[in-house]
Design a protein around this motif. Structure first.
Motif, PDB file in Angstrom:
ATOM      1  N   MET A  32      29.775  44.106  24.557  1.00  0.00           N
ATOM      2  CA  MET A  32      30.225  45.329  24.194  1.00  0.00           C
ATOM      3  C   MET A  32      30.358  46.062  23.092  1.00  0.00           C
ATOM      4  SD  MET A  32      34.472  46.344  24.994  1.00  0.00           S
ATOM      5  CE  MET A  32      34.850  45.116  23.557  1.00  0.00           C
ATOM      6  N   THR A  33      30.247  45.232  21.782  1.00  0.00           N
ATOM      7  CA  THR A  33      30.235  45.858  20.560  1.00  0.00           C
ATOM      8  C   THR A  33      28.944  46.216  20.255  1.00  0.00           C
ATOM      9  OG1 THR A  33      31.895  44.465  19.835  1.00  0.00           O
ATOM     10  CG2 THR A  33      30.377  45.435  18.068  1.00  0.00           C
ATOM     11  N   GLU A  34      27.844  45.656  20.768  1.00  0.00           N
ATOM     12  CA  GLU A  34      26.528  46.019  20.624  1.00  0.00           C
ATOM     13  C   GLU A  34      26.184  47.331  21.386  1.00  0.00           C
ATOM     14  OE1 GLU A  34      22.226  44.112  21.513  1.00  0.00           O
ATOM     15  OE2 GLU A  34      23.725  42.731  20.870  1.00  0.00           O
ATOM     16  N   VAL A  35      26.365  47.510  22.829  1.00  0.00           N
ATOM     17  CA  VAL A  35      26.340  48.478  23.466  1.00  0.00           C
ATOM     18  C   VAL A  35      26.834  49.856  22.836  1.00  0.00           C
ATOM     19  CG1 VAL A  35      26.751  49.221  25.667  1.00  0.00           C
ATOM     20  CG2 VAL A  35      25.796  47.250  25.514  1.00  0.00           C
ATOM     21  N   CYS A  36      28.310  49.534  22.658  1.00  0.00           N
ATOM     22  CA  CYS A  36      29.031  50.693  21.895  1.00  0.00           C
ATOM     23  C   CYS A  36      28.401  51.304  20.714  1.00  0.00           C
ATOM     24  CB  CYS A  36      30.535  50.482  22.366  1.00  0.00           C
ATOM     25  SG  CYS A  36      31.078  50.315  23.917  1.00  0.00           S
ATOM     26  N   TRP A  37      28.056  50.362  19.983  1.00  0.00           N
ATOM     27  CA  TRP A  37      27.568  50.679  18.599  1.00  0.00           C
ATOM     28  C   TRP A  37      26.324  51.435  18.693  1.00  0.00           C
ATOM     29  CZ3 TRP A  37      29.609  50.459  13.703  1.00  0.00           C
ATOM     30  CH2 TRP A  37      28.686  50.652  12.732  1.00  0.00           C
ATOM     31  N   GLU A  38      25.464  50.901  19.591  1.00  0.00           N
ATOM     32  CA  GLU A  38      24.249  51.683  19.582  1.00  0.00           C
ATOM     33  C   GLU A  38      24.280  53.160  20.450  1.00  0.00           C
ATOM     34  OE1 GLU A  38      20.940  50.810  18.833  1.00  0.00           O
ATOM     35  OE2 GLU A  38      21.838  49.164  17.682  1.00  0.00           O
ATOM     36  N   LYS A  39      25.304  53.140  21.304  1.00  0.00           N
ATOM     37  CA  LYS A  39      25.614  54.319  21.888  1.00  0.00           C
ATOM     38  C   LYS A  39      26.468  55.435  21.098  1.00  0.00           C
ATOM     39  CE  LYS A  39      27.964  56.184  26.049  1.00  0.00           C
ATOM     40  NZ  LYS A  39      27.366  57.168  26.312  1.00  0.00           N
ATOM     41  N   CYS A  40      27.216  54.804  20.283  1.00  0.00           N
ATOM     42  CA  CYS A  40      28.199  55.997  19.613  1.00  0.00           C
ATOM     43  C   CYS A  40      28.099  56.195  18.096  1.00  0.00           C
ATOM     44  CB  CYS A  40      29.623  55.597  19.719  1.00  0.00           C
ATOM     45  SG  CYS A  40      30.188  55.425  21.436  1.00  0.00           S
ATOM     46  N   MET A  41      27.324  55.274  17.472  1.00  0.00           N
ATOM     47  CA  MET A  41      27.268  55.276  15.820  1.00  0.00           C
ATOM     48  C   MET A  41      26.027  55.952  15.448  1.00  0.00           C
ATOM     49  SD  MET A  41      29.416  54.559  13.700  1.00  0.00           S
ATOM     50  CE  MET A  41      29.533  55.033  12.177  1.00  0.00           C
ATOM     51  N   ASP A  42      25.744  57.320  15.194  1.00  0.00           N
ATOM     52  CA  ASP A  42      24.696  58.075  14.910  1.00  0.00           C
ATOM     53  C   ASP A  42      24.256  57.475  13.341  1.00  0.00           C
ATOM     54  OD1 ASP A  42      24.833  59.568  17.303  1.00  0.00           O
ATOM     55  OD2 ASP A  42      26.186  61.099  16.526  1.00  0.00           O
ATOM     56  N   LYS A  43      25.139  57.883  12.467  1.00  0.00           N
ATOM     57  CA  LYS A  43      24.789  57.332  11.164  1.00  0.00           C
ATOM     58  C   LYS A  43      26.227  56.644  10.394  1.00  0.00           C
ATOM     59  CE  LYS A  43      25.695  62.185   9.931  1.00  0.00           C
ATOM     60  NZ  LYS A  43      24.919  63.477   9.871  1.00  0.00           N
ATOM     61  N   ARG A  51      34.610  62.303  16.835  1.00  0.00           N
ATOM     62  CA  ARG A  51      33.566  62.182  17.925  1.00  0.00           C
ATOM     63  C   ARG A  51      33.192  60.909  18.224  1.00  0.00           C
ATOM     64  NH1 ARG A  51      28.566  61.944  19.202  1.00  0.00           N
ATOM     65  NH2 ARG A  51      27.747  61.696  17.379  1.00  0.00           N
ATOM     66  N   SER A  52      32.852  60.178  16.939  1.00  0.00           N
ATOM     67  CA  SER A  52      32.515  58.788  17.270  1.00  0.00           C
ATOM     68  C   SER A  52      33.432  57.857  17.555  1.00  0.00           C
ATOM     69  CB  SER A  52      31.799  58.346  16.156  1.00  0.00           C
ATOM     70  OG  SER A  52      30.684  58.906  15.527  1.00  0.00           O
ATOM     71  N   GLU A  53      34.888  58.125  17.316  1.00  0.00           N
ATOM     72  CA  GLU A  53      36.043  57.354  17.486  1.00  0.00           C
ATOM     73  C   GLU A  53      36.152  57.673  19.049  1.00  0.00           C
ATOM     74  OE1 GLU A  53      40.586  56.849  16.328  1.00  0.00           O
ATOM     75  OE2 GLU A  53      39.367  58.322  15.424  1.00  0.00           O
ATOM     76  N   MET A  54      36.213  58.883  19.491  1.00  0.00           N
ATOM     77  CA  MET A  54      36.314  58.932  20.950  1.00  0.00           C
ATOM     78  C   MET A  54      35.230  58.386  21.912  1.00  0.00           C
ATOM     79  SD  MET A  54      39.250  60.187  21.577  1.00  0.00           S
ATOM     80  CE  MET A  54      39.003  60.355  23.387  1.00  0.00           C
ATOM     81  N   CYS A  55      34.086  58.489  21.175  1.00  0.00           N
ATOM     82  CA  CYS A  55      32.998  57.673  21.922  1.00  0.00           C
ATOM     83  C   CYS A  55      33.086  56.222  22.098  1.00  0.00           C
ATOM     84  CB  CYS A  55      31.813  58.082  21.136  1.00  0.00           C
ATOM     85  SG  CYS A  55      30.025  57.390  22.102  1.00  0.00           S
ATOM     86  N   PHE A  56      33.719  55.595  21.103  1.00  0.00           N
ATOM     87  CA  PHE A  56      33.904  54.202  21.091  1.00  0.00           C
ATOM     88  C   PHE A  56      35.111  53.980  22.003  1.00  0.00           C
ATOM     89  CE2 PHE A  56      31.814  53.744  16.952  1.00  0.00           C
ATOM     90  CZ  PHE A  56      31.078  52.780  17.200  1.00  0.00           C
ATOM     91  N   VAL A  57      36.097  54.667  22.005  1.00  0.00           N
ATOM     92  CA  VAL A  57      37.271  54.464  22.881  1.00  0.00           C
ATOM     93  C   VAL A  57      36.760  54.598  24.348  1.00  0.00           C
ATOM     94  CG1 VAL A  57      39.434  55.332  23.851  1.00  0.00           C
ATOM     95  CG2 VAL A  57      39.065  55.178  21.385  1.00  0.00           C
ATOM     96  N   CYS A  59      33.661  54.167  25.397  1.00  0.00           N
ATOM     97  CA  CYS A  59      32.651  53.225  25.890  1.00  0.00           C
ATOM     98  C   CYS A  59      33.291  51.983  26.089  1.00  0.00           C
ATOM     99  CB  CYS A  59      31.665  52.992  24.610  1.00  0.00           C
ATOM    100  SG  CYS A  59      30.450  52.078  24.821  1.00  0.00           S
ATOM    101  N   VAL A  60      34.309  51.490  25.352  1.00  0.00           N
ATOM    102  CA  VAL A  60      34.916  50.272  25.511  1.00  0.00           C
ATOM    103  C   VAL A  60      35.893  50.240  26.862  1.00  0.00           C
ATOM    104  CG1 VAL A  60      36.652  48.912  24.598  1.00  0.00           C
ATOM    105  CG2 VAL A  60      35.191  49.721  23.210  1.00  0.00           C
ATOM    106  N   GLU A  61      36.528  51.525  27.017  1.00  0.00           N
ATOM    107  CA  GLU A  61      37.076  51.454  28.214  1.00  0.00           C
ATOM    108  C   GLU A  61      36.262  51.386  29.691  1.00  0.00           C
ATOM    109  OE1 GLU A  61      39.368  55.415  28.104  1.00  0.00           O
ATOM    110  OE2 GLU A  61      40.959  54.273  26.852  1.00  0.00           O
ATOM    111  N   ARG A  62      35.103  52.158  29.379  1.00  0.00           N
ATOM    112  CA  ARG A  62      33.969  52.189  30.543  1.00  0.00           C
ATOM    113  C   ARG A  62      33.453  50.803  30.781  1.00  0.00           C
ATOM    114  NH1 ARG A  62      36.401  56.365  30.598  1.00  0.00           N
ATOM    115  NH2 ARG A  62      37.757  54.870  31.705  1.00  0.00           N
ATOM    116  N   PHE A  63      33.337  50.140  29.633  1.00  0.00           N
ATOM    117  CA  PHE A  63      32.850  48.612  29.701  1.00  0.00           C
ATOM    118  C   PHE A  63      33.680  47.790  30.276  1.00  0.00           C
ATOM    119  CE2 PHE A  63      31.567  44.549  28.031  1.00  0.00           C
ATOM    120  CZ  PHE A  63      29.965  44.708  27.846  1.00  0.00           C
ATOM    121  N   ILE A  64      35.139  47.899  29.966  1.00  0.00           N
ATOM    122  CA  ILE A  64      35.953  47.076  30.714  1.00  0.00           C
ATOM    123  C   ILE A  64      36.184  47.249  32.227  1.00  0.00           C
ATOM    124  CG2 ILE A  64      38.396  46.655  30.714  1.00  0.00           C
ATOM    125  CD1 ILE A  64      38.335  46.981  27.544  1.00  0.00           C
ATOM    126  N   ASP A  65      36.114  48.551  32.557  1.00  0.00           N
ATOM    127  CA  ASP A  65      36.312  49.027  33.899  1.00  0.00           C
ATOM    128  C   ASP A  65      35.068  48.452  34.479  1.00  0.00           C
ATOM    129  OD1 ASP A  65      38.495  50.414  33.337  1.00  0.00           O
ATOM    130  OD2 ASP A  65      37.605  52.228  33.323  1.00  0.00           O
TER     131      ASP A  65
END
Length: 90
Positions: A32-43, A51-57, A59-65
């Motif tokens: 989950m960390t790897e997937v969300c990091w790649e998806k949400c962390m631009d720089k 924006r990144s914080e909301m993306c992480f939130v 991403c984690v919620e969708r991953f859990i679901d």
């Protein structure tokens, strides 16, 4: 030694199951960390923007679901196979 003692010990079996669950959980968190990091962390920077914080939130919620949905589906499939097998053996 006949090898049956290790498999017959309920405490050992419980310990192994708990450790296996811990390992699966750690693998899930790592994935989950790897997937969300790649998806949400631009720089990477010194501070996480909103924006990144909301993306992480999200991403984690969708991953859990998704993980929960898959586990429930596998459980249903296993129960369906079990009842089918029991019907076939009767």
């Amino acid at each position: 030694m006949n090898g049956q003692g290790a498999t017959a010990d309920p405490q050992l079996q419980q310990f192994i199951e708990i450790e296996s669950q811990k390992q699966r959980f750690q693998q899930l968190v790592h994935q989950m960390t790897e997937v969300c990091w790649e998806k949400c962390m631009d720089k990477p920077g010194p501070k996480l923007d909103s924006r990144s914080e909301m993306c992480f939130v999200n991403c984690v919620e969708r991953f859990i679901d998704t993980s929960q949905f898959i586990l429930n589906r596998l459980d249903q499939t296993q129960r369906g196979k079990g009842s089918f097998s029991e019907t076939m053996s009767e």
